[in-house]
Design a protein around this motif. Structure first.
Motif, PDB file in Angstrom:
ATOM      1  N   PRO A   1       0.815  -1.201  -0.052  1.00 24.93           N
ATOM      2  CA  PRO A   1       0.047   0.157   0.166  1.00 24.93           C
ATOM      3  C   PRO A   1       0.717   1.113   0.068  1.00 24.93           C
ATOM      4  O   PRO A   1       0.220   2.248  -0.377  1.00 24.93           O
ATOM      5  N   THR A   2       2.133   1.140   0.321  1.00 26.93           N
ATOM      6  CA  THR A   2       2.797   2.304   0.302  1.00 26.93           C
ATOM      7  C   THR A   2       3.642   2.809  -0.855  1.00 26.93           C
ATOM      8  O   THR A   2       4.493   3.617  -0.869  1.00 26.93           O
ATOM      9  N   SER A   3       3.621   1.897  -2.084  1.00 27.57           N
ATOM     10  CA  SER A   3       4.726   1.840  -3.147  1.00 27.57           C
ATOM     11  C   SER A   3       4.850   3.207  -3.630  1.00 27.57           C
ATOM     12  O   SER A   3       5.670   3.861  -4.269  1.00 27.57           O
ATOM     13  N   ASN A   4       3.591   4.178  -3.813  1.00 24.39           N
ATOM     14  CA  ASN A   4       3.756   5.281  -4.668  1.00 24.39           C
ATOM     15  C   ASN A   4       3.324   6.194  -3.672  1.00 24.39           C
ATOM     16  O   ASN A   4       2.941   7.384  -3.962  1.00 24.39           O
TER      17      ASN A   4
ATOM     18  N   LYS B   1      20.614   6.925 -24.128  1.00 27.24           N
ATOM     19  CA  LYS B   1      21.694   7.742 -23.562  1.00 27.24           C
ATOM     20  C   LYS B   1      21.066   8.479 -22.196  1.00 27.24           C
ATOM     21  O   LYS B   1      21.860   8.801 -21.374  1.00 27.24           O
ATOM     22  N   ILE B   2      19.966   8.416 -22.137  1.00 20.81           N
ATOM     23  CA  ILE B   2      19.172   9.072 -20.920  1.00 20.81           C
ATOM     24  C   ILE B   2      17.980   8.100 -20.589  1.00 20.81           C
ATOM     25  O   ILE B   2      17.196   7.446 -21.441  1.00 20.81           O
ATOM     26  N   LEU B   3      17.948   7.675 -19.364  1.00 15.45           N
ATOM     27  CA  LEU B   3      17.008   6.931 -18.810  1.00 15.45           C
ATOM     28  C   LEU B   3      16.244   7.450 -17.984  1.00 15.45           C
ATOM     29  O   LEU B   3      16.730   7.960 -16.650  1.00 15.45           O
ATOM     30  N   VAL B   4      14.728   7.536 -17.855  1.00 12.04           N
ATOM     31  CA  VAL B   4      14.035   8.003 -16.812  1.00 12.04           C
ATOM     32  C   VAL B   4      13.190   6.832 -16.032  1.00 12.04           C
ATOM     33  O   VAL B   4      12.642   5.869 -16.750  1.00 12.04           O
ATOM     34  N   LEU B   5      13.460   6.683 -14.932  1.00  8.47           N
ATOM     35  CA  LEU B   5      12.737   5.433 -14.062  1.00  8.47           C
ATOM     36  C   LEU B   5      11.607   5.947 -13.207  1.00  8.47           C
ATOM     37  O   LEU B   5      11.911   7.003 -12.298  1.00  8.47           O
ATOM     38  N   ASP B   6      10.357   5.862 -13.269  1.00 10.22           N
ATOM     39  CA  ASP B   6       9.493   6.435 -12.391  1.00 10.22           C
ATOM     40  C   ASP B   6       9.042   5.194 -11.532  1.00 10.22           C
ATOM     41  O   ASP B   6       8.309   4.279 -12.007  1.00 10.22           O
ATOM     42  N   GLU B   7       9.494   5.427 -10.150  1.00  6.17           N
ATOM     43  CA  GLU B   7       9.076   4.701  -8.994  1.00  6.17           C
ATOM     44  C   GLU B   7       9.540   3.156  -9.307  1.00  6.17           C
ATOM     45  O   GLU B   7       8.811   2.390  -9.275  1.00  6.17           O
ATOM     46  N   PRO B   8      11.277   3.146  -9.609  1.00 11.69           N
ATOM     47  CA  PRO B   8      11.626   1.658  -9.955  1.00 11.69           C
ATOM     48  C   PRO B   8      11.726   0.804  -8.565  1.00 11.69           C
ATOM     49  O   PRO B   8      12.059  -0.283  -9.098  1.00 11.69           O
ATOM     50  N   THR B   9      11.355   1.361  -7.458  1.00 12.95           N
ATOM     51  CA  THR B   9      11.744   0.349  -6.373  1.00 12.95           C
ATOM     52  C   THR B   9      10.488  -0.314  -6.069  1.00 12.95           C
ATOM     53  O   THR B   9      10.364  -1.242  -5.106  1.00 12.95           O
ATOM     54  N   THR B  10       9.391  -0.005  -6.686  1.00  8.76           N
ATOM     55  CA  THR B  10       7.970  -0.845  -6.541  1.00  8.76           C
ATOM     56  C   THR B  10       8.086  -2.201  -6.587  1.00  8.76           C
ATOM     57  O   THR B  10       8.699  -2.644  -7.594  1.00  8.76           O
ATOM     58  N   GLY B  11       7.936  -3.039  -5.555  1.00  7.26           N
ATOM     59  CA  GLY B  11       7.898  -4.328  -5.726  1.00  7.26           C
ATOM     60  C   GLY B  11       9.241  -5.008  -5.484  1.00  7.26           C
ATOM     61  O   GLY B  11       9.509  -6.199  -5.647  1.00  7.26           O
ATOM     62  N   GLN B  12      10.336  -4.191  -5.202  1.00  4.98           N
ATOM     63  CA  GLN B  12      11.674  -4.711  -5.059  1.00  4.98           C
ATOM     64  C   GLN B  12      12.018  -5.218  -3.833  1.00  4.98           C
ATOM     65  O   GLN B  12      11.750  -4.384  -2.813  1.00  4.98           O
ATOM     66  N   ASP B  13      13.052  -6.248  -3.851  1.00  3.74           N
ATOM     67  CA  ASP B  13      13.804  -6.743  -2.518  1.00  3.74           C
ATOM     68  C   ASP B  13      15.201  -6.081  -2.462  1.00  3.74           C
ATOM     69  O   ASP B  13      15.542  -5.482  -3.479  1.00  3.74           O
ATOM     70  N   ASP B  14      15.991  -6.304  -1.478  1.00  3.47           N
ATOM     71  CA  ASP B  14      17.167  -5.809  -1.528  1.00  3.47           C
ATOM     72  C   ASP B  14      18.117  -6.343  -2.532  1.00  3.47           C
ATOM     73  O   ASP B  14      18.836  -5.564  -3.066  1.00  3.47           O
ATOM     74  N   LYS B  15      17.824  -7.460  -3.099  1.00  2.00           N
ATOM     75  CA  LYS B  15      18.823  -8.131  -3.767  1.00  2.00           C
ATOM     76  C   LYS B  15      18.354  -7.566  -5.435  1.00  2.00           C
ATOM     77  O   LYS B  15      19.194  -7.150  -6.130  1.00  2.00           O
ATOM     78  N   THR B  16      17.110  -7.664  -5.570  1.00  2.00           N
ATOM     79  CA  THR B  16      16.585  -6.803  -6.874  1.00  2.00           C
ATOM     80  C   THR B  16      17.074  -5.458  -7.023  1.00  2.00           C
ATOM     81  O   THR B  16      17.145  -4.921  -8.112  1.00  2.00           O
TER      82      THR B  16
ATOM     83  N   ILE C   1      17.549   9.803 -14.645  1.00  2.00           N
ATOM     84  CA  ILE C   1      16.448  10.440 -13.811  1.00  2.00           C
ATOM     85  C   ILE C   1      15.502   9.437 -13.209  1.00  2.00           C
ATOM     86  O   ILE C   1      15.006   8.710 -13.738  1.00  2.00           O
ATOM     87  N   ILE C   2      15.535   9.593 -11.719  1.00  2.00           N
ATOM     88  CA  ILE C   2      14.742   8.742 -10.828  1.00  2.00           C
ATOM     89  C   ILE C   2      13.546   9.375 -10.306  1.00  2.00           C
ATOM     90  O   ILE C   2      14.047  10.281  -9.424  1.00  2.00           O
ATOM     91  N   VAL C   3      12.357   9.130 -10.571  1.00  2.00           N
ATOM     92  CA  VAL C   3      11.167   9.578  -9.624  1.00  2.00           C
ATOM     93  C   VAL C   3      11.151   8.517  -8.614  1.00  2.00           C
ATOM     94  O   VAL C   3      10.636   7.428  -8.801  1.00  2.00           O
ATOM     95  N   THR C   4      11.245   9.180  -7.237  1.00  2.00           N
ATOM     96  CA  THR C   4      10.912   8.082  -6.194  1.00  2.00           C
ATOM     97  C   THR C   4      10.603   8.906  -4.986  1.00  2.00           C
ATOM     98  O   THR C   4      10.816   9.843  -4.760  1.00  2.00           O
ATOM     99  N   HIS C   5       9.938   8.018  -4.015  1.00  2.00           N
ATOM    100  CA  HIS C   5       9.918   8.785  -2.619  1.00  2.00           C
ATOM    101  C   HIS C   5      10.680   7.978  -1.623  1.00  2.00           C
ATOM    102  O   HIS C   5      10.720   8.434  -0.506  1.00  2.00           O
ATOM    103  N   ASP C   6      11.427   6.922  -2.286  1.00  2.00           N
ATOM    104  CA  ASP C   6      12.037   6.226  -1.243  1.00  2.00           C
ATOM    105  C   ASP C   6      13.380   7.081  -1.070  1.00  2.00           C
ATOM    106  O   ASP C   6      14.680   6.835  -2.133  1.00  2.00           O
ATOM    107  N   THR C   7      13.611   7.667   0.143  1.00  2.00           N
ATOM    108  CA  THR C   7      14.869   8.656   0.335  1.00  2.00           C
ATOM    109  C   THR C   7      16.196   7.827   0.266  1.00  2.00           C
ATOM    110  O   THR C   7      17.273   8.073   0.109  1.00  2.00           O
TER     111      THR C   7
END
Length: 487
Positions: free
Chosen positions: A169-172, A397-412, A431-437
Motif C-alpha cells: 500500500p505504500t509503493s507510491n 543515452k538517457i533513462l527515466v525511471l518512475d518509481e523503480p523500487t516498487t515491488g523490489q527487495d534488497d537483492k533486486t 533520472i529517477i522519480v521516487t519517494h524512497d529517500t
C-alpha cells in the motif's frame, strides 16, 4: 472476536513450482500484522488466496486451509468473502471505477445499500483522512499515481469489512500519505478491525504493527516487530562525483497545464550527462508530469524542453525513444506483448536494433529464466524490472525511471542500482522519480524537489536529503541515516 488464519497454504500456477507451500499466519480483529518478502516471494498470491480471487478469478492449484473463525473459506466465491475481508490491490488502478474521486468512494457504499446520511459521513471521513478533500471532484485519471493509490485505499477502507488486506500500500505514497495510512491503521485497530499489510518494506508503519512475518515463498518465519527491511548506508557511499559532461536535458521557462490550472510553473533546469538525478516531492506535486516532458509525451504549454540537443516540440515520442528510455510507474498499463522475450525486444524490432541486446538486458535484471513466461504471470517487481530491461535493450543515452523500487527487495534493488551506476560510468544520465529517500541517497548525485508545480530545490542529494529541516519542509520520507542519528 473474529479471527482470520491461513494453515499450510500452498499455491502453484500452470503446474510449475509452488509459489506458496506450507504458509501459515494468524490475525485477530484489532490487530495489524505485516508480511515482508522478496520480489516474487508470493505476497500477492497470498492475498489472492485469502480473498478467493485464486482459484475463482485466477486459475491456479491451491491447497491448505483459510479459516474465518472455525469455517474454512478457501476457494469460496469472492462475493461471499468480501463481506468478511477486503483487499487493496497492488495494481490499485484496477480498483478505481468512479468518474470523480467522490463517486469512487461512494461506489462501494451505495452497493452496500447504506442510507445517504451514512454514505455522506463515510465519504467525508475518507476524504479528510487520506488528504483527498481538495480532489473531491477531480477525475481519477487526472490524479498522480500516489493520489490514485490513496483513493484506492480510501475506497476500500470505508467499506467496513472485518479484515483489510493491503498489498504493497505504500509503493507510491509520499511521507504524508504513509503517515495518513499509519493513522488509519491505528484507527482501524481501535474500532476492532484486523489489518494485514504485505510489502517490500514497512517503513513508517512499524509503530502500528503488532508483529511482522517474513515470507520466503514457502514458509512464514516470525520476525521481531519493526520488520521494515530498511537499509543503512555508510557515509562513504554518499560521496559521489557530480561532474557532468554537457547537457542531457535543458528546460527553459516551462509552464504546463492539462486544463485550466498550470501543473508546472516556470521550471528551469539543466541536467548534465554523466549524472544521476532523483526527482522527489509530495504526491500531486508534478513529478511525473515533469518527466513526461523529457520523452515528448507531453509538450510545453509555454517554454522549451531540449533533450540531447533536440527541442521536444519538434519530435514525436517515437523519434525521441532512440535517445531516451522511459520506465513508467504502472507497468500493467504499458506491457503490450504475450511473452517476456517479445516484450523486451518489442522496441528493438520497431527501431531495427539487434535483438541480442534484449537477452543481455534480461540477464542484467535476472529475468532470463522467465523469457517464455506471459508477463501477466509475473510479480509486480518482476514487471517493473521487465520494463527497465525493455528500456535498456535500446541502449538509450538517457533513462527515466518512475518509481523503480516498487515491488523490489534488497537483492533486486541491487540489480537496478548496478544498471544505474553502469549507465553513469558510460557517460549517460539517469533520472529517477521516487519517494524512497534511502534509495535516492544511495544512487543520486543531485536531487530535484518538486512542490506545487515548481522546482523548490535542485542541488546535491546529500545536502537535501540529510538535512532534517529540508526533509520536513518538503514532506519527504525521513531517510534511515537521519533516524539513526536521532536515536
Amino acid at each position: 472476536m473474529n479471527t482470520l488464519a491461513a494453515k499450510d497454504l500452498g499455491c502453484r500456477y500452470n503446474g510449475g513450482r509452488p509459489v506458496l507451500s506450507g504458509a501459515s499466519l494468524f490475525l485477530r480483529e484489532g490487530e495489524a500484522v505485516g508480511v515482508i518478502g522478496s520480489s516474487g516471494s508470493g505476497k500477492t498470491t497470498l492475498a489472492y488466496c485469502l480473498m478467493g480471487i485464486i482459484p475463482n478469478r485466477i486459475e491456479a492449484e491451491v491447497w491448505g486451509k483459510v479459516y474465518f473463525n472455525d469455517e474454512n473459506i478457501l476457494g469460496k466465491n469472492v462475493r461471499e468473502v468480501v463481506g468478511l475481508m477486503n483487499l487493496i490491490m497492488q495494481n490499485y488502478e484496477s480498483q478505481i471505477f468512479g468518474l470523480t474521486v467522490e463517486e469512487d468512494i461512494r461506489f462501494g457504499l451505495e452497493n452496500l445499500g447504506l442510507d445517504e446520511n451514512e454514505i455522506s459521513a463515510r465519504v467525508d471521513w475518507a476524504l479528510k483522512s487520506f488528504g483527498l478533500e481538495a480532489y473531491r471532484y477531480y477525475q481519477p485519471s487526472k490524479l498522480s499515481g500516489g493520489l490514485k493509490q490513496r483513493l484506492a485505499i480510501a475506497s476500500t477502507v470505508v467499506m467496513g469489512s472485518n479484515f483489510l488486506i493491503m498489498d504493497d500500500p505504500t509503493s507510491n505514497l509520499d511521507w504524508n500519505g504513509i503517515r495518513c495510512l499509519r493513522d488509519t491503521i491505528f484507527y482501524l485497530k481501535k474500532i476492532g478491525k484486523g489489518v494485514l499489510v504485505l510489502s517490500r518494506r514497512l517503513k513508517g508503519l512499524e509503530d502500528c504493527l503488532d508483529r511482522t512475518y517474513y515470507l520466503n515463498g514457502q514458509i512464514f518465519e516470525f520476525q521481531a516487530k519493526n520488520g521494515s527491511n530498511n537499509q543503512i548506508f555508510p557515509e562513504n557511499l554518499l560521496q559521489k562525483n557530480v561532474a557532468g559532461n554537457g547537457a542531457a536535458i535543458k528546460i527553459s521557462s516551462l509552464w504546463f497545464k492539462y486544463e485550466k490550472n498550470y501543473v508546472l510553473k516556470d521550471v528551469n533546469l539543466e541536467i548534465p550527462y554523466n549524472t544521476i538525478v532523483s526527482v522527489m516531492g509530495p504526491n500531486g506535486s508534478g513529478k511525473t508530469t515533469l518527466v513526461k516532458h523529457f520523452n515528448g509525451l507531453l509538450k510545453p504549454s509555454k517554454g522549451d524542453v531540449i533533450v540531447d540537443g533536440k527541442n521536444t516540440r519538434n519530435y514525436s515520442p517515437a523519434q525521441l525513444s532512440k535517445y531516451i528510455g522511459f520506465v513508467f510507474q504502472d507497468p500493467d498499463r504499458h506491457i503490450v506483448s504475450e511473452s517476456v522475450w517479445d516484450e523486451v525486444t518489442f522496441a528493438c524490432r520497431n527501431l531495427g536494433l539487434p535483438l541480442d541486446s534484449g537477452e543481455k538486458a534480461l540477464r542484467t535484471l535476472n529475468l532470463h529464466d522467465l523469457r517464455d513466461r506471459p508477463p501477466y504471470l509475473l510479480s509486480m517487481g518482476e514487471k517493473v524490472r521487465l520494463m527497465i530491461a525493455s528500456a535498456l535493450a535500446i541502449d538509450p543515452k538517457i533513462l527515466v525511471l518512475d518509481e523503480p523500487t516498487t515491488g523490489q527487495d534488497d537483492k533486486t534493488l541491487k540489480l537496478i542500482e548496478n544498471v544505474i551506476f553502469k549507465m553513469k560510468s558510460e557517460g549517460k544520465s539517469v533520472i529517477i522519480v521516487t519517494h524512497d529517500t534511502d534509495f535516492a541517497l544511495k544512487v543520486s548525485d543531485k536531487t530535484i524537489i518538486v512542490k506545487d508545480g515548481c522546482v523548490a530545490e535542485y542541488s546535491n542529494a546529500k545536502n537535501v536529503l540529510l538535512d532534517p529541516s529540508k526533509v520536513e519542509m518538503y514532506e519527504l520520507e525521513p531517510p534511515t541515516l537521519i533516524e539513526e542519528r536521532v536515536k
